[in-house]
Design an enzyme around this catalytic site. Structure first.
Site, PDB file in Angstrom:
ATOM      1  N   THR A  82      79.046 -14.041  98.356  1.00 54.56           N
ATOM      2  CA  THR A  82      79.883 -15.120  97.841  1.00 54.56           C
ATOM      3  C   THR A  82      80.516 -14.689  96.523  1.00 54.56           C
ATOM      4  O   THR A  82      79.847 -14.068  95.685  1.00 54.56           O
ATOM      5  CB  THR A  82      79.085 -16.422  97.655  1.00 54.56           C
ATOM      6  OG1 THR A  82      79.947 -17.457  97.173  1.00 54.56           O
ATOM      7  CG2 THR A  82      77.920 -16.241  96.689  1.00 54.56           C
ATOM      8  N   HIS A 132      61.321 -15.003  97.996  1.00 54.17           N
ATOM      9  CA  HIS A 132      60.201 -14.208  97.493  1.00 54.17           C
ATOM     10  C   HIS A 132      59.055 -14.148  98.501  1.00 54.17           C
ATOM     11  O   HIS A 132      58.135 -13.328  98.359  1.00 54.17           O
ATOM     12  CB  HIS A 132      59.713 -14.809  96.176  1.00 54.17           C
ATOM     13  CG  HIS A 132      59.037 -13.816  95.280  1.00 54.17           C
ATOM     14  ND1 HIS A 132      58.824 -12.511  95.629  1.00 54.17           N
ATOM     15  CD2 HIS A 132      58.513 -13.942  94.026  1.00 54.17           C
ATOM     16  CE1 HIS A 132      58.207 -11.876  94.654  1.00 54.17           C
ATOM     17  NE2 HIS A 132      58.000 -12.724  93.669  1.00 54.17           N
TER      18      HIS A 132
END
Length: 409
Positions: free
Chosen positions: A328, A380
């Site tokens: 993006t 994560h």
């Protein structure tokens, strides 16, 4: 008579919203001609008529939610003359007996004039036609201005006022009281909001940052852009460099190109890169398929084609389905630094930002260089800090040494 139904849209899409009727009652339609535009969670879809004829009735209003298989319009035989058109010519005396009753004529005229501009449920429209009531004269309870059947019923049973106030005709969203304006989210904006919230709640998202000296890639682009355009008939931008750099980094750090499915991690051995594109309806992410197999010109051409389709609202479900990683570019709007949010089930997204000249240390000297901050948001649960930092550092090194990208493509 033929019924127009909401078609099968996609496996995961069961309903849509009537965005715009392209045909009105009384208008002729050819077989295969578009008659309505549906807004779904992902794209807008134009629905065709399977039969030629005349639109007899619309069973849903603009703004209504409709389900797959639901009948939304009826097409019948006829010449296609607009229903309200005969009113322009007075009937001859000998034809007076064939003219519609005053209440019926009023209902027909109302249906094709001010009522068409009023947001109302199909049930409300049906009841209004039966009672000969102008929907524009009905005061809705809904704060968004949508007229429902109970509003029509209440209007018909209430004492007749000398004249109906014209204000309710303008009560469609947005609703404004001078101090505030209330407007309903589009279906796509509602979906974007829902999915972004789901990502924040269902992932362990972190973001790591770095900065890239854009000097080398800007100089290379400046030297090669005219030759590139003459040869490929497409302009050389920065997105092809970043797409190539991302693919190379994904190959070295494969868990960034994965997703979680229950207790499993799905490692993807393909490189379908989503490129976020801003449109009036919100952010969409069309996919550059098999980016690892495309050269710079093919990537630039594909991105240009997808961006054009996005701006023209012509993207299909297939254009946006899947994707293994997303890029993006907030820099096109002047963003200096941001934290991009993960796209769907993907575990990584790269955020690019505006190029800004800043003083940096080059050896023992301070120089003014065009610099770009980049951000990698990652899940994560799958990606550890070592891989996330290594991935972003590799993207940085490849952009700062663009010849390596050209030689490797």
């Amino acid at each position: 008579m033929a019924e127009i139904k909401v078609p099968e849209l996609a496996e995961s899409i069961t309903e849509g919203t009537i965005a715009k009727w392209l045909k009105q009652p009384g208008e002729s339609v050819d077989k295969g001609e578009f008659i309505v535009e549906l807004e779904t969670d992902k794209v807008n879809v134009e629905v065709i008529s399977e039969e030629a004829g005349v639109i007899q009735e619309l069973l849903a209003a603009e703004g209504d939610t409709v389900e797959v298989g639901q009948v939304i319009a009826v097409v019948g035989e006829g010449s296609g003359a607009p229903a309200a058109q005969p009113a322009a010519t007075a009937p001859k005396a000998e034809e007076a007996s064939a003219a519609p009753a005053p209440q019926q004529a009023a209902a027909e005229t109302t249906e094709h004039t001010s009522s068409d501009r009023t947001i109302a449920s199909p049930a409300a429209r049906k009841l209004a036609r039966e009672k000969g009531i102008d929907l524009a004269a009905v005061s809705p309870v809904d704060p968004m201005g949508r007229v429902r059947a109970q509003d029509v019923a209440a209007h018909s049973s209430s004492p007749k006022a000398p004249a109906a106030p014209p204000a309710p005709a303008k009560a469609a969203a947005p609703v404004e009281d001078g101090r505030e304006t209330r407007e309903r989210m589009t279906r796509r904006r509602q979906t974007i909001a829902k999915r972004l919230l789901e990502v924040r709640q269902s992932t362990a998202m972190l973001t790591t940052f770095n900065e890239i000296d854009m000097t080398a890639v800007m100089e290379l682009r400046s030297r090669k852009k005219d030759e590139f355009y003459d040869k490929n008939d497409v302009r050389l931008g920065f997105m092809s460099f970043f797409t190539k750099a991302v693919v190379a980094a994904l190959k070295k750090y494969p868990y960034v190109n994965s997703e979680i499915d229950g207790d499993d991690i799905i490692l993807k051995h393909y490189f379908d890169i989503g490129i976020a594109v801003s449109t009036e309806g919100g952010l969409v992410v069309p996919i550059v398929r098999d980016a690892d197999r495309k050269n710079f010109a093919e990537i630039e051409s594909t991105i240009g084609e997808l961006a054009g389709k996005a701006r023209d609202n012509k993207l299909t479900i297939a254009d946006m389905s899947g994707g293994s990683f997303t890029i993006t570019n907030g820099g096109v709007f002047g963003s200096l630094l941001s934290t991009p949010i993960l796209n769907g089930t993907q575990v990584g997204i790269l955020g690019m930002h505006t190029i800004q000249k800043r003083p940096i240390a080059v050896g023992d000297k301070v120089e003014i260089r065009p610099m770009m901050y980049v951000a990698l948001s990652y899940d994560h649960r799958v990606i550890d800090g070592k891989d996330s930092v290594g991935f972003l550092k590799m993207v940085k090194e490849l952009i700062e040494n663009p010849e390596d990208l050209l030689l490797g493509s």
